[in-house]
Scaffold this active site. Structure first.
Site, PDB file in Angstrom:
ATOM      1  N   THR A  15      -4.635  -3.540  -1.018  1.00 51.63           N
ATOM      2  CA  THR A  15      -4.073  -2.192  -1.098  1.00 51.63           C
ATOM      3  C   THR A  15      -3.422  -1.758   0.217  1.00 51.63           C
ATOM      4  O   THR A  15      -3.686  -2.314   1.276  1.00 51.63           O
ATOM      5  CB  THR A  15      -5.159  -1.175  -1.480  1.00 51.63           C
ATOM      6  OG1 THR A  15      -6.154  -1.137  -0.459  1.00 51.63           O
ATOM      7  CG2 THR A  15      -5.793  -1.518  -2.816  1.00 51.63           C
ATOM      8  N   ASP A  16      -2.585  -0.746   0.081  1.00 49.38           N
ATOM      9  CA  ASP A  16      -1.960  -0.155   1.260  1.00 49.38           C
ATOM     10  C   ASP A  16      -2.749   1.077   1.689  1.00 49.38           C
ATOM     11  O   ASP A  16      -3.819   1.368   1.132  1.00 49.38           O
ATOM     12  CB  ASP A  16      -0.486   0.167   0.990  1.00 49.38           C
ATOM     13  CG  ASP A  16      -0.290   1.193  -0.117  1.00 49.38           C
ATOM     14  OD1 ASP A  16      -1.263   1.874  -0.517  1.00 49.38           O
ATOM     15  OD2 ASP A  16       0.853   1.318  -0.593  1.00 49.38           O
ATOM     16  N   PHE A  17      -2.226   1.819   2.624  1.00 50.30           N
ATOM     17  CA  PHE A  17      -2.912   2.994   3.155  1.00 50.30           C
ATOM     18  C   PHE A  17      -3.163   4.042   2.070  1.00 50.30           C
ATOM     19  O   PHE A  17      -4.137   4.781   2.133  1.00 50.30           O
ATOM     20  CB  PHE A  17      -2.095   3.597   4.306  1.00 50.30           C
ATOM     21  CG  PHE A  17      -2.781   4.722   5.006  1.00 50.30           C
ATOM     22  CD1 PHE A  17      -3.885   4.495   5.810  1.00 50.30           C
ATOM     23  CD2 PHE A  17      -2.329   6.026   4.843  1.00 50.30           C
ATOM     24  CE1 PHE A  17      -4.527   5.540   6.446  1.00 50.30           C
ATOM     25  CE2 PHE A  17      -2.961   7.074   5.487  1.00 50.30           C
ATOM     26  CZ  PHE A  17      -4.074   6.829   6.288  1.00 50.30           C
ATOM     27  N   VAL A  20      -3.191   1.994  -3.139  1.00 51.14           N
ATOM     28  CA  VAL A  20      -2.592   1.286  -4.270  1.00 51.14           C
ATOM     29  C   VAL A  20      -2.197  -0.117  -3.827  1.00 51.14           C
ATOM     30  O   VAL A  20      -2.056  -0.389  -2.631  1.00 51.14           O
ATOM     31  CB  VAL A  20      -1.364   2.037  -4.846  1.00 51.14           C
ATOM     32  CG1 VAL A  20      -1.764   3.413  -5.375  1.00 51.14           C
ATOM     33  CG2 VAL A  20      -0.264   2.166  -3.828  1.00 51.14           C
TER      34      VAL A  20
END
Length: 140
Positions: A15-17, A20
């Site tokens: 996931t990203d920050f 997602v």
């Protein structure tokens, strides 16, 4: 025709920050699914290398439709949509898995063309008939 189906869980490193799935991770999952399809047909990566054969990505067309999140389970469906003398085109779809394990929303789909290349020369070569026969069940 049958599709090759694999599943994976979304981990924190996927996931990203924003929590997602980072877009490049869909490509990783699809690469693993193509590798597992070949393995299921009896061709592990080392077996291919021992035969002086590599499959290299020639082109990808990908569409992102929705986002997966941390701890989701995703289903990757893979089929071969076209095969020529030295290329295969894979049709791949990534779906969200519902709680009952069934297929949910389409998250991403892609068309991935790979070329058959001799490892020693890096030149395009014919896909061996033994491989085309072994993976025929996954052709659309």
């Amino acid at each position: 025709m049958s599709e090759f189906i694999t599943r994976t869980r979304v981990y924190i490193e996927d996931t990203d920050f924003g929590g997602v799935v980072y877009h490049a991770n869909y490509l990783r999952w699809m690469e693993r699914a193509r590798t597992d399809l070949l393995r299921d047909a009896g061709y592990e990566q080392q077996t291919l290398k021992d035969q002086d054969l590599l499959f290299v990505v020639r082109g990808i067309e990908i569409r992102y439709r929705a986002a997966a999140k941390l701890d989701d389970i995703v289903i990757i469906k893979t089929a071969i949509s076209e095969m020529t003398f030295a290329t295969m085109t894979f049709s791949q779809r990534v779906h969200l898995a519902l709680e009952d394990g069934s297929e949910g929303a389409l998250l991403c789909d892609a068309s991935v063309q790979v070329a058959s290349v001799a490892e020693s020369s890096r030149k395009v070569i014919a896909i061996p008939e033994s491989i085309t026969s072994a993976i025929a069940t996954y052709q659309q």
